[in-house]
Write an enzyme that holds these catalytic residues in place. Structure first.
Site, PDB file in Angstrom:
ATOM      1  N   HIS A  80      -6.668   2.498   3.050  1.00 47.92           N
ATOM      2  CA  HIS A  80      -6.835   3.400   1.911  1.00 47.92           C
ATOM      3  C   HIS A  80      -7.381   2.696   0.678  1.00 47.92           C
ATOM      4  O   HIS A  80      -7.791   3.344  -0.281  1.00 47.92           O
ATOM      5  CB  HIS A  80      -5.525   4.142   1.604  1.00 47.92           C
ATOM      6  CG  HIS A  80      -4.491   3.338   0.899  1.00 47.92           C
ATOM      7  ND1 HIS A  80      -3.418   2.755   1.539  1.00 47.92           N
ATOM      8  CD2 HIS A  80      -4.351   3.011  -0.403  1.00 47.92           C
ATOM      9  CE1 HIS A  80      -2.667   2.118   0.662  1.00 47.92           C
ATOM     10  NE2 HIS A  80      -3.217   2.260  -0.521  1.00 47.92           N
ATOM     11  N   ASP A 131      -2.976   2.442   8.740  1.00 48.90           N
ATOM     12  CA  ASP A 131      -3.544   2.140   7.420  1.00 48.90           C
ATOM     13  C   ASP A 131      -3.895   0.652   7.340  1.00 48.90           C
ATOM     14  O   ASP A 131      -3.194  -0.138   6.712  1.00 48.90           O
ATOM     15  CB  ASP A 131      -2.526   2.533   6.345  1.00 48.90           C
ATOM     16  CG  ASP A 131      -3.075   2.431   4.937  1.00 48.90           C
ATOM     17  OD1 ASP A 131      -4.292   2.220   4.782  1.00 48.90           O
ATOM     18  OD2 ASP A 131      -2.274   2.554   3.983  1.00 48.90           O
ATOM     19  N   SER A 223      -1.361  -2.402  -3.061  1.00 52.18           N
ATOM     20  CA  SER A 223      -1.893  -1.860  -1.822  1.00 52.18           C
ATOM     21  C   SER A 223      -2.667  -2.898  -1.065  1.00 52.18           C
ATOM     22  O   SER A 223      -3.488  -3.599  -1.632  1.00 52.18           O
ATOM     23  CB  SER A 223      -2.856  -0.736  -2.122  1.00 52.18           C
ATOM     24  OG  SER A 223      -2.255   0.471  -1.848  1.00 52.18           O
TER      25      SER A 223
END
Length: 286
Positions: A80, A131, A223
């Site tokens: 992402h 992910d 992230s």
């Protein structure tokens, strides 16, 4: 994997959209500009596999994510961070900072690289799961004591009950926009999957907290950054994916979820074809 060279379509859809959440919790992607909450400042260059990434989008907006150097020319991150189908946004440039500690200045041992290729897991594109993504650097990193790949965990052990470390540059609170310009770290206990309301245990790792007040965790900007063990070298267990927030107390993170590295080893090997992955001979964790 799904590969785009030059221009990559970017996707920020949560890896949690196919799950039903308890009424009191909401998923939040640890996306661009999301960072370590609480925690402590890391010692400069203590984690030589840590990578800071800046993306320049088509509309001029810039984002930031954490990453891990896993071979001289390959970096591991969250899908992402680099793929946004929903907003149809394209990155025009990806800059990778190796050996970095102070994000606002050029460190003495810092190496700056650009991305030549990005590979996003095909299941993330089709369903929002898995992910994970890979970035190939245009030129290999100069490996030294300040810039050195981490080992990928190849053990099936889930490490439940053990403490691991997460690291990143950024937001130190869920309130406001207080961003750290130095690498921060937090100790997170690995807990049983039942403690995470949204999790697919075969491909994800659930983490909790060391203390009730002022909880340390990952949040926005971390992230793609690693969850790792530091005994006998550095072993990367997971990639920061998303957190859940308590709807009654929106400043409270209830859990943090990482994409499990051991579940994606064959995918990583297949797509990188790198010969210096995993550190299998030096992986002492069991």
């Amino acid at each position: 994997g799904t590969r785009k060279t030059g221009i990559l379509l970017l996707f920020l859809v949560a890896a949690t959209t196919s799950f039903k959440l308890p009424k009191n919790e909401s998923p939040v992607l640890i996306s661009d500009d999301d960072r370590i909450i609480g925690g402590t400042q890391a010692y400069p260059n203590a984690y030589p596999f840590m990578v800071r990434l800046t993306t320049i989008w088509q509309n001029g907006w810039g984002g930031s994510c954490g990453r891990s150097l896993i071979x001289s020319q390959w970096v591991l991150t969250a899908a992402h961070c680099v793929y946004n189908l929903e907003k149809s946004m394209y990155w025009e440039r990806v800059i990778v900072y190796l050996g970095d500690h102070y994000s606002q200045v050029t460190d003495a041992h810092e190496q700056v690289k650009e991305a030549a290729d990005v590979i996003v897991h095909e299941n993330y594109i089709s369903s929002g799961s898995n992910d994970v993504a890979l970035i190939k650097l245009k030129t290999p990193a100069n490996i030294n004591s300040y810039v050195k790949p981490g080992c990928l965990n190849s053990k099936s052990n889930d490490f439940i009950g053990q403490d691991a470390t997460a690291a990143g540059w950024g937001l130190t609170s869920t309130i406001g926009n207080t961003i750290s310009n130095v690498l921060m770290e937090a100790t997170l206990p690995i807990v049983a999957p039942k403690n995470c309301p949204i999790i697919n245990p075969p491909t994800m790792i659930c983490t909790g907290f060391k203390r009730e007040v002022g909880q340390d965790t990952v949040f926005k900007g971390d992230s793609g950054g690693p969850l790792f063990l530091s005994k006998n070298g550095f072993t990367i267990l997971g990639v920061a994916s998303f957190v859940t927030l308590d709807n009654s107390y929106p400043q409270k993170v209830t859990s943090a979820v990482f994409t499990k590295v051991s579940a994606h080893l064959s995918w990583i090997q297949e797509n990188t074809k790198a010969t210096d992955l995993w550190c299998a001979k030096n992986n002492h964790h069991s």
